[in-house]
Motif scaffolding. Structure first.
Motif, PDB file in Angstrom:
ATOM      1  N   ALA A 283       0.814  -1.217   0.000  1.00 18.77           N
ATOM      2  CA  ALA A 283       0.000   0.000   0.000  1.00 18.77           C
ATOM      3  C   ALA A 283       0.846   1.264   0.000  1.00 18.77           C
ATOM      4  CB  ALA A 283      -0.931  -0.005   1.214  1.00 18.77           C
ATOM      5  N   PHE A 284       2.176   1.132   0.133  1.00 20.81           N
ATOM      6  CA  PHE A 284       3.065   2.289   0.220  1.00 20.81           C
ATOM      7  C   PHE A 284       4.135   2.222  -0.862  1.00 20.81           C
ATOM      8  CE2 PHE A 284       1.028   2.279   4.247  1.00 20.81           C
ATOM      9  CZ  PHE A 284       1.107   3.569   4.756  1.00 20.81           C
ATOM     10  N   GLU A 285       4.638   3.392  -1.206  1.00 19.11           N
ATOM     11  CA  GLU A 285       5.726   3.434  -2.166  1.00 19.11           C
ATOM     12  C   GLU A 285       6.991   2.861  -1.525  1.00 19.11           C
ATOM     13  OE1 GLU A 285       4.080   6.141  -1.165  1.00 19.11           O
ATOM     14  OE2 GLU A 285       2.667   6.383  -2.838  1.00 19.11           O
ATOM     15  N   PRO A 286       7.898   2.309  -2.361  1.00 17.58           N
ATOM     16  CA  PRO A 286       9.147   1.760  -1.823  1.00 17.58           C
ATOM     17  C   PRO A 286       9.971   2.834  -1.123  1.00 17.58           C
ATOM     18  CG  PRO A 286       8.802   1.061  -4.095  1.00 17.58           C
ATOM     19  CD  PRO A 286       7.776   2.113  -3.816  1.00 17.58           C
ATOM     20  N   GLY A 287      10.679   2.417  -0.066  1.00 21.65           N
ATOM     21  CA  GLY A 287      11.555   3.335   0.660  1.00 21.65           C
ATOM     22  C   GLY A 287      10.851   4.018   1.809  1.00 21.65           C
ATOM     23  N   GLY A 288      11.567   4.243   2.889  1.00 23.80           N
ATOM     24  CA  GLY A 288      10.996   4.922   4.052  1.00 23.80           C
ATOM     25  C   GLY A 288      10.310   3.953   4.992  1.00 23.80           C
ATOM     26  N   GLU A 289      10.186   4.361   6.253  1.00 20.00           N
ATOM     27  CA  GLU A 289       9.552   3.519   7.262  1.00 20.00           C
ATOM     28  C   GLU A 289       8.042   3.684   7.218  1.00 20.00           C
ATOM     29  OE1 GLU A 289      11.021   2.492  11.605  1.00 20.00           O
ATOM     30  OE2 GLU A 289       9.913   4.383  11.613  1.00 20.00           O
ATOM     31  N   ILE A 290       7.325   2.590   7.371  1.00 22.86           N
ATOM     32  CA  ILE A 290       5.863   2.590   7.357  1.00 22.86           C
ATOM     33  C   ILE A 290       5.367   2.505   8.797  1.00 22.86           C
ATOM     34  CG2 ILE A 290       3.792   1.385   6.584  1.00 22.86           C
ATOM     35  CD1 ILE A 290       5.530   0.227   4.284  1.00 22.86           C
ATOM     36  N   ALA A 291       4.599   3.484   9.224  1.00 30.68           N
ATOM     37  CA  ALA A 291       4.014   3.476  10.567  1.00 30.68           C
ATOM     38  C   ALA A 291       2.709   2.706  10.532  1.00 30.68           C
ATOM     39  CB  ALA A 291       3.777   4.902  11.055  1.00 30.68           C
ATOM     40  N   VAL A 292       2.608   1.668  11.347  1.00 29.61           N
ATOM     41  CA  VAL A 292       1.421   0.821  11.428  1.00 29.61           C
ATOM     42  C   VAL A 292       0.728   1.128  12.743  1.00 29.61           C
ATOM     43  CG1 VAL A 292       0.559  -1.544  11.438  1.00 29.61           C
ATOM     44  CG2 VAL A 292       2.604  -0.979  10.110  1.00 29.61           C
ATOM     45  N   THR A 293      -0.522   1.540  12.687  1.00 30.57           N
ATOM     46  CA  THR A 293      -1.222   1.915  13.909  1.00 30.57           C
ATOM     47  C   THR A 293      -2.624   1.327  13.909  1.00 30.57           C
ATOM     48  OG1 THR A 293      -1.836   3.773  15.352  1.00 30.57           O
ATOM     49  CG2 THR A 293      -2.178   4.077  12.979  1.00 30.57           C
ATOM     50  N   GLY A 294      -3.236   1.305  15.078  1.00 28.10           N
ATOM     51  CA  GLY A 294      -4.581   0.755  15.196  1.00 28.10           C
ATOM     52  C   GLY A 294      -5.119   0.945  16.588  1.00 28.10           C
ATOM     53  N   ILE A 295      -6.354   0.504  16.787  1.00 27.88           N
ATOM     54  CA  ILE A 295      -7.023   0.705  18.065  1.00 27.88           C
ATOM     55  C   ILE A 295      -6.941  -0.517  18.964  1.00 27.88           C
ATOM     56  CG2 ILE A 295      -8.656   2.378  17.109  1.00 27.88           C
ATOM     57  CD1 ILE A 295     -10.711   0.051  17.010  1.00 27.88           C
ATOM     58  N   CYS A 296      -6.345  -1.601  18.472  1.00 26.78           N
ATOM     59  CA  CYS A 296      -6.356  -2.872  19.202  1.00 26.78           C
ATOM     60  C   CYS A 296      -4.956  -3.208  19.702  1.00 26.78           C
ATOM     61  CB  CYS A 296      -6.876  -3.979  18.294  1.00 26.78           C
ATOM     62  SG  CYS A 296      -6.805  -5.623  19.055  1.00 26.78           S
ATOM     63  N   PRO A 297      -4.733  -3.303  21.012  1.00 31.59           N
ATOM     64  CA  PRO A 297      -3.407  -3.639  21.523  1.00 31.59           C
ATOM     65  C   PRO A 297      -2.977  -5.053  21.191  1.00 31.59           C
ATOM     66  CG  PRO A 297      -4.999  -3.553  23.312  1.00 31.59           C
ATOM     67  CD  PRO A 297      -5.705  -3.045  22.101  1.00 31.59           C
ATOM     68  N   THR A 298      -3.931  -5.974  20.994  1.00 30.68           N
ATOM     69  CA  THR A 298      -3.558  -7.329  20.599  1.00 30.68           C
ATOM     70  C   THR A 298      -2.952  -7.321  19.206  1.00 30.68           C
ATOM     71  OG1 THR A 298      -5.356  -8.238  21.946  1.00 30.68           O
ATOM     72  CG2 THR A 298      -4.388  -9.694  20.308  1.00 30.68           C
ATOM     73  N   CYS A 299      -3.516  -6.522  18.304  1.00 34.47           N
ATOM     74  CA  CYS A 299      -2.914  -6.365  16.975  1.00 34.47           C
ATOM     75  C   CYS A 299      -1.503  -5.799  17.107  1.00 34.47           C
ATOM     76  CB  CYS A 299      -3.751  -5.421  16.112  1.00 34.47           C
ATOM     77  SG  CYS A 299      -5.344  -6.067  15.575  1.00 34.47           S
ATOM     78  N   SER A 300      -1.348  -4.735  17.877  1.00 34.56           N
ATOM     79  CA  SER A 300      -0.034  -4.121  18.045  1.00 34.56           C
ATOM     80  C   SER A 300       0.963  -5.120  18.605  1.00 34.56           C
ATOM     81  CB  SER A 300      -0.132  -2.904  18.983  1.00 34.56           C
ATOM     82  OG  SER A 300      -1.036  -1.948  18.478  1.00 34.56           O
ATOM     83  N   ASP A 301       0.526  -5.914  19.591  1.00 41.34           N
ATOM     84  CA  ASP A 301       1.377  -6.933  20.195  1.00 41.34           C
ATOM     85  C   ASP A 301       1.792  -7.970  19.159  1.00 41.34           C
ATOM     86  OD1 ASP A 301       2.726  -8.369  22.145  1.00 41.34           O
ATOM     87  OD2 ASP A 301       0.932  -9.412  22.829  1.00 41.34           O
ATOM     88  N   SER A 302       0.838  -8.406  18.325  1.00 42.12           N
ATOM     89  CA  SER A 302       1.130  -9.411  17.304  1.00 42.12           C
ATOM     90  C   SER A 302       2.164  -8.903  16.316  1.00 42.12           C
ATOM     91  CB  SER A 302      -0.150  -9.797  16.549  1.00 42.12           C
ATOM     92  OG  SER A 302      -1.045 -10.482  17.382  1.00 42.12           O
ATOM     93  N   TYR A 303       2.000  -7.674  15.859  1.00 43.06           N
ATOM     94  CA  TYR A 303       2.924  -7.128  14.868  1.00 43.06           C
ATOM     95  C   TYR A 303       4.302  -6.881  15.475  1.00 43.06           C
ATOM     96  CZ  TYR A 303      -0.725  -6.677  11.392  1.00 43.06           C
ATOM     97  OH  TYR A 303      -1.705  -6.963  10.480  1.00 43.06           O
ATOM     98  N   ALA A 304       4.356  -6.392  16.720  1.00 43.91           N
ATOM     99  CA  ALA A 304       5.652  -6.163  17.367  1.00 43.91           C
ATOM    100  C   ALA A 304       6.398  -7.479  17.558  1.00 43.91           C
ATOM    101  CB  ALA A 304       5.445  -5.458  18.711  1.00 43.91           C
ATOM    102  N   ALA A 305       5.667  -8.534  17.990  1.00 44.46           N
ATOM    103  CA  ALA A 305       6.303  -9.836  18.192  1.00 44.46           C
ATOM    104  C   ALA A 305       6.781 -10.426  16.872  1.00 44.46           C
ATOM    105  CB  ALA A 305       5.329 -10.788  18.879  1.00 44.46           C
ATOM    106  N   ALA A 306       5.949 -10.322  15.832  1.00 40.85           N
ATOM    107  CA  ALA A 306       6.323 -10.876  14.529  1.00 40.85           C
ATOM    108  C   ALA A 306       7.544 -10.163  13.960  1.00 40.85           C
ATOM    109  CB  ALA A 306       5.154 -10.771  13.567  1.00 40.85           C
ATOM    110  N   LEU A 307       7.575  -8.844  14.064  1.00 41.77           N
ATOM    111  CA  LEU A 307       8.720  -8.097  13.546  1.00 41.77           C
ATOM    112  C   LEU A 307       9.991  -8.458  14.300  1.00 41.77           C
ATOM    113  CD1 LEU A 307       7.089  -4.597  12.964  1.00 41.77           C
ATOM    114  CD2 LEU A 307       8.004  -6.124  11.210  1.00 41.77           C
ATOM    115  N   ASP A 308       9.871  -8.701  15.608  1.00 41.25           N
ATOM    116  CA  ASP A 308      11.044  -9.094  16.382  1.00 41.25           C
ATOM    117  C   ASP A 308      11.567 -10.452  15.916  1.00 41.25           C
ATOM    118  OD1 ASP A 308      12.905  -8.785  18.643  1.00 41.25           O
ATOM    119  OD2 ASP A 308      11.810 -10.460  19.500  1.00 41.25           O
ATOM    120  N   VAL A 309      10.666 -11.404  15.712  1.00 39.25           N
ATOM    121  CA  VAL A 309      11.075 -12.744  15.266  1.00 39.25           C
ATOM    122  C   VAL A 309      11.675 -12.690  13.870  1.00 39.25           C
ATOM    123  CG1 VAL A 309      10.218 -15.012  14.597  1.00 39.25           C
ATOM    124  CG2 VAL A 309       9.455 -13.991  16.740  1.00 39.25           C
TER     125      VAL A 309
END
Length: 492
Positions: free
Chosen positions: A270-296
């Protein structure tokens, strides 16, 4: 722990020999589930017990600070399931976060919980529709309260937004499961870097919000627009996989990782190549899932390669996970960066509204503090509402999993669990008007236990001038009426 001998870590072979009943525990040990493999490092030091927000240990029953872990380890040594109500664990992994050895007692409990459910209900739902249960699964919760019309209006007006192509990709991805032992659940997540103000974000569609009146989601979009932050969404995004264990079991960590990795590929598109993509939302479980996945994915090339090998079956790939994305829950985004702007955007101060604040277990764990962070209080104060503090801020709401367990086991949805009763009684004792939460799942639980509740984005939207019954906050969709509280302060 002066004067007390610390029991040694259980011996693996002794455990294997002790398991003789052929049940869930034996199966998990035989399959070398990583959640039980971590358990063998536990020395029952007691660090986890006081930090369990679900209070599954019932702290009044035993003063031993190592009691929670010891109940689990002793049961496995004896070849039986832990003597706990496994449904009480909401899988926030606070125990893992505070453990000096990164052992997850909650992971062990939920491994047994999921394995005992011989039919993986939630995994079938993921295969069927790429997300949470269809709206009809919520029908008994509405019928029991006499709100059939609200259910019909929600199901027709706010359908789950996943595209059929996305559901097909999820189906093809999960039809060939990856061995859970290929990945290990991350222990202590690295300290997150301070955020910079984004001018554009990817806004995550929350499964809970779309299976519930979506006022929190719509309010978040209203706030982003008012702050001048452009947001992208995609119908190709599906469930992150973080919610299934909380509801009906049947989706493990490997599934969660692959689902989140697939969504990261969707976000990248959904974004052009290059640069950091900020992912945000209203659900902390989603945020937790994405943070854990990115760490792994970003700290182990082998795991990243295995995830991409699975994604290749559906023509997807995650590139540069460590540098391409940042994850920001609303409590990470607004309090440190936008408080002054939000104060200027307030049109109607909610003076006279007495509220409690409840920060979700998953955000507290993901944030790494386990204390109640000030972000939710700061955002609530912006609106002019009066905050009443309570010790129950450190408790879990009772968990959506409990809500659905009661439904699946044929018990009335309003039959409250022990923790639900404690939380509800605390609300009554403090004579609060509304509970303010940061989690759509918590909002669902409070609403179904008869407590007036608003997500923090809904509270902010009301203060910014949104109509309570309009197309943003949608208070008419709540099962527990907010009318008495809002009418008293003159905004309804």
């Amino acid at each position: 722990m002066l004067g007390r001998a610390v029991p040694p870590a259980p011996d693996q072979e002794m455990l294997r020999n002790a398991i003789t009943d052929g049940g869930a525990v034996r199966h998990l040990l035989r399959e070398e589930d990583p959640r039980l493999r971590n358990f063998r490092l536990c020395n029952a030091c007691g660090s986890c017990t006081p930090y369990c927000p679900a209070r599954i240990n019932d702290p009044g029953a035993n003063g031993d600070p190592g009691y929670l872990a010891r109940r689990v380890t002793a049961a496995l040594q004896a070849g039986r399931r832990p003597g706990l109500d496994l449904a009480d664990c909401v899988q926030c992994y606070s125990c893992e976060t505070v453990c000096p050895r990164s052992v997850s007692i909650g992971g062990i409990i939920n491994a047994v919980y999921e394995t005992e459910r011989l039919q993986p209900v939630f995994r079938r739902m993921l295969l069927d529709r790429g997300g949470l249960p269809p709206p009809r699964a919520f029908l008994p919760l509405y019928m029991e309260r006499g709100h059939l019309r609200k259910f019909i209006a929600k199901a027709i007006r706010y359908p789950y937004p996943a595209d059929g192509r996305a559901i097909d990709e999820v189906r093809r991805l999960l039809l060939h499961p990856v061995d859970a032992s290929a990945f290990s659940v991350p222990g202590h997540l690295p300290q997150r870097q301070p955020l910079a103000r984004p001018d554009r974000v990817f806004h995550l569609n929350s499964c809970c919000a779309f299976n519930y009146p979506p006022g929190a989601d719509l309010s978040q979009k209203t706030i982003l627009a008012a702050l001048g932050i452009r947001y992208e969404t995609s119908r190709m995004q599906t469930c992150c996989g973080g919610a299934p264990p909380h509801y009906m079991g049947g989706a493990g960590f490997a599934d969660r990782l692959l689902l989140t990795a697939r969504n990261l590929s969707v976000i990248h598109d959904a974004f052009e190549p290059g640069g950091e993509i900020a992912v945000t939302g209203i659900c902390p479980t989603c945020s937790d899932s994405y943070a854990a996945a990115l760490d792994v994915l970003s700290h182990n090339a082998n795991r990243g390669g295995m995830a991409n090998a699975a994604l290749a079956r559906i023509g997807r790939e995650v590139t540069d996970p460590g540098g391409a994305f940042s994850v920001a829950n609303v409590l990470d985004l607004y309090p440190p960066l936008y408080l002054d702007e939000l104060r200027r955007l307030v049109e109607t101060r909610l003076t006279g509204l007495t509220v409690g604040v409840h920060v979700s277990c998953h955000y507290r764990k993901m944030n790494g503090t386990l204390a109640v962070p000030p972000g939710l209080q700061d955002l609530t104060a912006v609106t002019g509402a009066k905050i009443t503090r309570s010790v129950m801020e450190h408790y879990c709401c009772g968990g959506v999993k409990n809500l659905f367990d009661r439904h699946r086991n044929g018990r009335p949805p309003r039959e409250l669990s022990r923790l639900n009763r404690l939380v509800r009684q605390d609300f009554m004792n403090h004579r609060l008007d509304v509970m303010v939460v940061d989690c759509p799942g918590c909002e669902l639980v409070y609403d179904h236990m008869g407590v007036p509740v608003l997500h923090i984005t809904e509270l902010l939207a009301l203060a910014m001038g949104a109509e309570p019954g309009g197309d943003t906050v949608c208070v008419q969709g709540h099962l527990t009426s907010l009318s008495p509280a809002l009418d008293r302060i003159g905004i309804l």
